[in-house]
Design an enzyme around this catalytic site. Structure first.
Site, PDB file in Angstrom:
ATOM      1  CG  ASP A  82      -0.161   0.035   2.494  1.00 14.74           C
ATOM      2  OD1 ASP A  82       0.706  -0.825   2.634  1.00 14.74           O
ATOM      3  OD2 ASP A  82      -0.307   0.902   3.369  1.00 14.74           O
ATOM      4  CD  GLU A 174       4.188   0.541   7.022  1.00 11.49           C
ATOM      5  OE1 GLU A 174       5.382   0.623   7.867  1.00 11.49           O
ATOM      6  OE2 GLU A 174       4.104   1.436   6.232  1.00 11.49           O
TER       7      GLU A 174
END
Ligand SMILES: [Zn+2]
Length: 412
Positions: A82, A174
């Protein structure tokens, strides 16, 4: 195509997939793009002939390269798919070969210069990848993803590279603190790991903050203001008093650096009847978090004393712990990373992260996992860029590091 061009193409392919994390949903992963990139990586890992390649129901990508040295321990390499929600992730990357040290014009009119980005001075001659200025690049952490993919590709195509088993893991979300929330301890077979998610080159981060979050609730009583006398208890006044008591000249993000910790009120909401303040507690010294929590509770007491009838509750939730504690139990995790830099002839240093990483949570699970640099710059910003040369260094370093680990027998 040579290995360097392959690394560049790989990186460009990954940054073109928009994988922005979305903090406003409970879905996991929080965005479709992370599933799309995970699918691409699953296919590439399978095509390379890795074993146990899985794109699991949470969007995490797993794979394993079997070792070619008997009894060598398994090492984990991980990165996150991400990108930060702080800027658009719809990236149109731009390649600059042999950077000449001058200012870099972005399509938006913004520019990267040595004045606004002093690190550029040390990157003359490098291949840099920037954005067009409308989005972040996503080198945080597709630089890590690309480097890990390139490492395993090189291990697979060159049987002369000695290594033990390598477990690959790409995590989701994350950037919104959920990177390891769908990982079970039993899924990881490594004795140690490395997160490839750092800025610049040659840095081994072996410490993070220890982190808690406080939710402070103020419960008052609302009445029509015309008849408030002796009846109204205003939660907003309570929250304001509470905030005015928080340290600001010290122990705040605005006034600390290096090893110093802080209390950070970062969100407030509410009305007369009820208000809520969220505070981050951060310190490299885990015991200090208890002092911070006591301070908040003492402030809550004084506010209740000052505003009779108001209720103030402080709730502390643990977020993550300084990974230095876990890494100390297996110091060779950092020592071998240093040795690998030495053998490659690259300068290196140990550093600490004023924040957390997936590695901090993996370390807390018993897998010491320091963070390694992989050529990221200006992360979470539309001025983000990455150095291919430093990504290439991370690949070489990673391969050398796996060789050093392969000489450590699990039987020893
Ligand atoms: Zn990152």
């Amino acid at each position: 195509m040579n290995q360097r061009e392959r690394l560049i193409e790989r990186f460009l392919r990954y940054v073109r997939v928009d994988t922005t994390a979305d903090p406003n949903t409970d879905r996991y992963p929080s965005s479709e793009g992370q599933i799309a990139l995970g699918q691409i990586l699953r296919g590439e890992l399978a095509a390379l002939g890795l074993e146990d390649v899985v794109h699991d129901s949470h969007g995490l990508v797993w794979g394993r390269v079997p070792g070619n040295v008997p009894d060598a321990p398994t090492i984990l390499l991980n990165a996150h798919l991400d990108t930060s929600p702080e800027a658009s992730g719809k990236c149109n990357p731009n390649r600059i070969d042999r950077y000449d040290g001058g200012s870099i014009e972005l399509a938006t009119g913004d520019r990267l210069t040595i004045e606004n980005t002093p690190e550029l001075a040390s990157l003359v001659g490098h291949t840099l990848i920037t954005t067009d200025g409308t989005s972040l690049l996503g080198g945080d952490d597709k630089a890590g993803v690309a480097a890990i993919m390139e490492i395993v590709h090189r291990l697979k195509e060159d049987p002369n590279l000695e290594h033990g088993p390598v477990q690959v893991l790409f995590t989701c979300d994350e950037e919104i603190g959920r990177g390891t929330s769908r990982i079970e301890r039993g899924q990881i077979h490594a004795v140690a790991g490395y997160t490839l998610d750092g800025g610049g080159a040659g840095t081994i981060d072996d410490e993070t903050f220890s982190a808690d979050q406080a939710t402070v609730r103020f419960v008052g009583r609302n009445t029509h203001p015309s008849v408030g006398k002796g009846k109204m208890i205003n939660a907003i006044r309570g929250a304001a008093q509470f905030l005015s008591m928080m340290p600001s000249a010290t122990d705040s993000p605005e006034t600390t650096e290096g090893r110093e910790g802080f209390l950070h009120p970062y969100h407030i909401e509410g009305g007369v009847a009820e208000a809520k303040v969220l505070v981050l507690l951060r310190s490299f010294d885990t015991a200090m978090l208890t002092n911070y929590a006591s301070l908040l509770k003492a402030h809550a007491e004084s506010v209740m004393h000052a505003i009779p009838g108001l209720m103030v509750q402080v709730e502390i939730a643990q977020q993550y712990r300084n990974m230095a504690d876990g890494i100390r139990r297996r110091p060779e995790t950092v020592e071998l990373a240093e040795e690998a830099f030495r053998e490659c002839g690259y300068a290196f240093r140990r550093d600490r992260i004023r924040g957390g990483t997936d590695g901090a949570l993996l370390t807390a699970m018993g897998i010491p996992t320091p963070n390694l640099s992989v050529g990221q710059y200006n992360i979470h910003s539309t001025r983000e860029f990455a150095s291919i040369d430093q990504m290439e260094q991370a690949v070489e370093h990673g391969i050398r590091l796996l060789k050093l680990w392969s000489r450590k027998s699990i039987l020893a």
